[in-house]
Write an enzyme that holds these catalytic residues in place. Structure first.
Site, PDB file in Angstrom:
ATOM      1  N   MET A  16     -43.851  -4.310 -10.093  1.00 16.62           N
ATOM      2  CA  MET A  16     -42.950  -5.395 -10.517  1.00 16.62           C
ATOM      3  C   MET A  16     -43.773  -6.630 -10.860  1.00 16.62           C
ATOM      4  O   MET A  16     -44.484  -7.176 -10.003  1.00 16.62           O
ATOM      5  CB  MET A  16     -41.932  -5.719  -9.405  1.00 16.62           C
ATOM      6  CG  MET A  16     -40.884  -4.633  -9.207  1.00 16.62           C
ATOM      7  SD  MET A  16     -39.657  -5.049  -7.950  1.00 16.62           S
ATOM      8  CE  MET A  16     -40.537  -4.683  -6.434  1.00 16.62           C
ATOM      9  N   GLN A  68     -50.989   0.143 -12.599  1.00 22.91           N
ATOM     10  CA  GLN A  68     -50.136   0.448 -13.754  1.00 22.91           C
ATOM     11  C   GLN A  68     -50.653  -0.259 -15.002  1.00 22.91           C
ATOM     12  O   GLN A  68     -50.868  -1.470 -15.001  1.00 22.91           O
ATOM     13  CB  GLN A  68     -48.684   0.038 -13.534  1.00 22.91           C
ATOM     14  CG  GLN A  68     -47.844   0.581 -14.691  1.00 22.91           C
ATOM     15  CD  GLN A  68     -46.420   0.103 -14.722  1.00 22.91           C
ATOM     16  OE1 GLN A  68     -46.176  -1.099 -14.777  1.00 22.91           O
ATOM     17  NE2 GLN A  68     -45.484   1.024 -14.686  1.00 22.91           N
ATOM     18  N   CYS A  98     -40.956  -0.126 -19.804  1.00 27.22           N
ATOM     19  CA  CYS A  98     -40.662  -1.561 -19.758  1.00 27.22           C
ATOM     20  C   CYS A  98     -40.059  -2.041 -21.077  1.00 27.22           C
ATOM     21  O   CYS A  98     -40.642  -1.826 -22.145  1.00 27.22           O
ATOM     22  CB  CYS A  98     -41.944  -2.332 -19.451  1.00 27.22           C
ATOM     23  SG  CYS A  98     -41.640  -4.074 -19.287  1.00 27.22           S
ATOM     24  N   LYS A 137     -44.744   6.486 -15.835  1.00 28.19           N
ATOM     25  CA  LYS A 137     -43.434   5.976 -15.407  1.00 28.19           C
ATOM     26  C   LYS A 137     -42.597   5.758 -16.656  1.00 28.19           C
ATOM     27  O   LYS A 137     -42.991   5.005 -17.548  1.00 28.19           O
ATOM     28  CB  LYS A 137     -43.596   4.665 -14.634  1.00 28.19           C
ATOM     29  CG  LYS A 137     -42.270   4.063 -14.143  1.00 28.19           C
ATOM     30  CD  LYS A 137     -42.550   2.926 -13.150  1.00 28.19           C
ATOM     31  CE  LYS A 137     -41.286   2.286 -12.606  1.00 28.19           C
ATOM     32  NZ  LYS A 137     -40.705   1.283 -13.501  1.00 28.19           N
ATOM     33  N   HIS A 169     -37.344   6.480 -14.012  1.00 34.19           N
ATOM     34  CA  HIS A 169     -36.314   5.464 -13.774  1.00 34.19           C
ATOM     35  C   HIS A 169     -35.053   6.032 -14.423  1.00 34.19           C
ATOM     36  O   HIS A 169     -35.009   6.208 -15.644  1.00 34.19           O
ATOM     37  CB  HIS A 169     -36.752   4.143 -14.416  1.00 34.19           C
ATOM     38  CG  HIS A 169     -35.800   3.017 -14.207  1.00 34.19           C
ATOM     39  ND1 HIS A 169     -36.027   1.749 -14.661  1.00 34.19           N
ATOM     40  CD2 HIS A 169     -34.598   2.952 -13.588  1.00 34.19           C
ATOM     41  CE1 HIS A 169     -35.018   0.952 -14.350  1.00 34.19           C
ATOM     42  NE2 HIS A 169     -34.120   1.675 -13.700  1.00 34.19           N
ATOM     43  N   ASN A 209     -36.413   6.916  -9.388  1.00 37.66           N
ATOM     44  CA  ASN A 209     -36.360   5.463  -9.228  1.00 37.66           C
ATOM     45  C   ASN A 209     -35.072   4.933  -9.851  1.00 37.66           C
ATOM     46  O   ASN A 209     -34.577   5.481 -10.827  1.00 37.66           O
ATOM     47  CB  ASN A 209     -37.598   4.847  -9.931  1.00 37.66           C
ATOM     48  CG  ASN A 209     -37.495   3.345 -10.115  1.00 37.66           C
ATOM     49  OD1 ASN A 209     -37.480   2.850 -11.245  1.00 37.66           O
ATOM     50  ND2 ASN A 209     -37.418   2.600  -9.033  1.00 37.66           N
ATOM     51  N   GLY A 210     -34.567   3.871  -9.230  1.00 34.42           N
ATOM     52  CA  GLY A 210     -33.386   3.201  -9.767  1.00 34.42           C
ATOM     53  C   GLY A 210     -32.275   3.144  -8.748  1.00 34.42           C
ATOM     54  O   GLY A 210     -31.720   4.178  -8.367  1.00 34.42           O
ATOM     55  N   GLY A 211     -31.985   1.922  -8.267  1.00 35.43           N
ATOM     56  CA  GLY A 211     -30.813   1.708  -7.428  1.00 35.43           C
ATOM     57  C   GLY A 211     -30.892   2.243  -6.014  1.00 35.43           C
ATOM     58  O   GLY A 211     -29.875   2.300  -5.331  1.00 35.43           O
ATOM     59  N   GLY A 231     -37.646  -0.670  -5.871  1.00 36.97           N
ATOM     60  CA  GLY A 231     -38.091  -1.951  -6.402  1.00 36.97           C
ATOM     61  C   GLY A 231     -37.338  -3.102  -5.781  1.00 36.97           C
ATOM     62  O   GLY A 231     -37.720  -3.642  -4.740  1.00 36.97           O
TER      63      GLY A 231
HETATM   64  C1  LIG Z   1     -39.067  -8.491 -11.228  1.00 39.88           C
HETATM   65  C2  LIG Z   1     -39.285  -7.111 -11.760  1.00 39.88           C
HETATM   66  C3  LIG Z   1     -40.446  -6.831 -12.455  1.00 39.88           C
HETATM   67  C4  LIG Z   1     -40.674  -5.546 -12.942  1.00 39.88           C
HETATM   68  N1  LIG Z   1     -41.881  -5.255 -13.530  1.00 39.88           N
HETATM   69  C5  LIG Z   1     -42.170  -3.963 -13.867  1.00 39.88           C
HETATM   70  C6  LIG Z   1     -43.472  -3.577 -14.285  1.00 39.88           C
HETATM   71  O1  LIG Z   1     -44.411  -4.382 -14.331  1.00 39.88           O
HETATM   72  N2  LIG Z   1     -43.675  -2.276 -14.623  1.00 39.88           N
HETATM   73  C7  LIG Z   1     -42.673  -1.334 -14.550  1.00 39.88           C
HETATM   74  O2  LIG Z   1     -42.909  -0.156 -14.841  1.00 39.88           O
HETATM   75  N3  LIG Z   1     -41.451  -1.670 -14.138  1.00 39.88           N
HETATM   76  C8  LIG Z   1     -41.181  -2.942 -13.772  1.00 39.88           C
HETATM   77  N4  LIG Z   1     -39.963  -3.249 -13.251  1.00 39.88           N
HETATM   78  C9  LIG Z   1     -38.972  -2.166 -13.074  1.00 39.88           C
HETATM   79  C10 LIG Z   1     -39.137  -1.552 -11.680  1.00 39.88           C
HETATM   80  O3  LIG Z   1     -40.406  -0.960 -11.511  1.00 39.88           O
HETATM   81  C11 LIG Z   1     -38.056  -0.481 -11.417  1.00 39.88           C
HETATM   82  O4  LIG Z   1     -38.231   0.579 -12.326  1.00 39.88           O
HETATM   83  C12 LIG Z   1     -36.650  -1.040 -11.603  1.00 39.88           C
HETATM   84  O5  LIG Z   1     -36.500  -2.291 -10.952  1.00 39.88           O
HETATM   85  C13 LIG Z   1     -35.601  -0.045 -11.045  1.00 39.88           C
HETATM   86  O6  LIG Z   1     -35.811   0.182  -9.679  1.00 39.88           O
HETATM   87  P1  LIG Z   1     -34.891  -0.547  -8.541  1.00 39.88           P
HETATM   88  O7  LIG Z   1     -33.468  -0.286  -8.897  1.00 39.88           O
HETATM   89  O8  LIG Z   1     -35.314   0.104  -7.251  1.00 39.88           O
HETATM   90  O9  LIG Z   1     -35.214  -2.006  -8.605  1.00 39.88           O
HETATM   91  C14 LIG Z   1     -39.704  -4.518 -12.765  1.00 39.88           C
HETATM   92  C15 LIG Z   1     -38.536  -4.827 -12.069  1.00 39.88           C
HETATM   93  C16 LIG Z   1     -38.329  -6.093 -11.554  1.00 39.88           C
HETATM   94  C17 LIG Z   1     -37.063  -6.376 -10.774  1.00 39.88           C
END
Ligand SMILES: Cc1cc2nc3c(=O)[nH]c(=O)nc-3n(C[C@H](O)[C@H](O)[C@H](O)COP(=O)(O)O)c2cc1C
Length: 327
Positions: A16, A68, A98, A137, A169, A209-211, A231
């Site tokens: 993140m 990453q 992303c 990813k 994701h 991943n996700g939620g 995340g």
């Molecule tokens: C603040 C923030 C920054 C993120 N930056 C990245 C990143 O640098 N690379 C990436 O693959 N995903 C990034 N994501 C996505 C997360 O890795 C993850 O896939 C997404 O939040 C879904 O997971 P969650 O529902 O558990 O949060 C980011 C998410 C957040 C909230």
């Protein structure tokens, strides 16, 4: 073929930007020794053009950690992967999910899903360059490319390029009209797609991943998938990490209470400040430690008001804690 899945990958904290910094990783390690941590996404181009400082890393304090990379040029990515390996990272991950404008212009991140052959070339080049695992990813789709067939073709491409660990994701990305933030909530989660991938590629290691918001759900998903990645739940309630080693990795060690974690945080703060860091850089993570507990808002409010002050030290954390406990 060597596995790109390490035992630590059973539970990962998602990469993140502006969150999974070195400070975050050191904070997380006060609670879990076993979870796989990630860096923020680092542009491969920046790395190979002299910005190695972006990935400074101490494995003994932060590891295991996956670097990453964002990029779309196989040659550049392979060089960046080599630099990551040299710095001691446990694995290299390619970001293909992303949706931010920045990566869109750079033609990498989620855009790469539209160019599966290019993903293949990138993965192959990185694999040839390093001996540590190379993983990808991705999301289940992008824009109009979101059918089950599309997801399966995408995964098949990644697997054929030589990576046998994919982090999925479980929602698609909309590149037009949705902000990166909206792209984390608006397209619905579709775990059925992950189930399909697992069914079609039983030998592929699949992290979902996700939620995911609790260790309970994580354990449930681990009955079916190889790994889980969390995340935002970790931002909202970092204390989740204190249960990971015992509940996910079956480590026999005692699960620390929030108060015990806080006490470790205070010890760490002394070291951290003595190294010349600012309290606020740590405070942004400490702020969430008591979320859900009585007085947590007061704890957060005191910290956010005082941790930026000149010369702020561990006393700010202590005062915030006292205010919370006395509320
Ligand atoms: C603040 C923030 C920054 C993120 N930056 C990245 C990143 O640098 N690379 C990436 O693959 N995903 C990034 N994501 C996505 C997360 O890795 C993850 O896939 C997404 O939040 C879904 O997971 P969650 O529902 O558990 O949060 C980011 C998410 C957040 C909230």
């Amino acid at each position: 073929m060597a596995s790109d899945f390490s035992p630590h990958d059973s539970f990962a904290v998602a990469p993140m930007i502006d969150v999974t910094t070195r400070t975050f990783r050191r904070f997380a390690r006060l609670m879990t020794k076993k979870a796989m941590l990630y860096t923020e996404m680092v542009a491969a181009n920046a790395l190979v053009h002299g910005k190695e400082y972006l990935i400074e890393y101490d494995h003994s304090e932060e590891g295991p950690c996956t670097l990453q990379l964002g990029g779309c040029d196989p040659q550049i990515l392979s060089q960046a992967a080599k630099i990551g390996e040299k710095h001691g990272y446990s694995a290299i991950n390619l970001n293909c999910g992303c949706p931010s404008d920045k990566v869109f212009k750079g033609d990498f991140g989620a855009v790469l899903m539209k160019k599966p052959e290019l993903i293949c070339d990138c993965v192959k080049a990185m694999r040839d360059a390093v001996s540590i695992p190379v993983t990808v990813k991705t999301r289940i789709g992008v824009d109009e490319f979101d059918s089950p067939e599309f997801t399966l073709r995408l995964i098949s491409n990644i697997a054929s390029a030589g990576s046998n660990h994919v982090i999925l994701h479980c929602r698609k990305a909309w590149l037009h009209g949705l902000s990166p933030k909206e792209n984390r909530t608006v397209p619905p989660l579709d775990y059925a797609r992950a189930a399909l991938v697992k069914e079609e590629f039983p030998n592929l290691c699949l992290t979902v991943n996700g939620g995911i918001t609790s260790l309970f759900t994580a354990r449930h998903l681990l009955l079916k998938y190889d790994g889980v990645m969390l995340g935002r739940a970790i931002i909202d309630d970092p204390y989740i990490l204190a249960g990971v080693d015992a509940q996910i990795f079956k480590d026999e060690s005692h699960i620390m209470t929030r108060d015990e974690v806080f006490s470790k945080v205070l010890d760490f703060t002394e070291v951290y400040l003595a190294q010349g860091h600012k309290l606020s850089h740590l405070g942004v993570f400490v702020q969430g430690l008591f979320n859900g507990c009585h007085g947590a808002r007061r704890f957060r409010n005191y910290l956010s008001t005082h941790m930026h002050e000149l010369g702020a030290d561990a006393g700010v954390f202590v005062k915030a804690y006292e205010i919370m406990k006395n509320s």
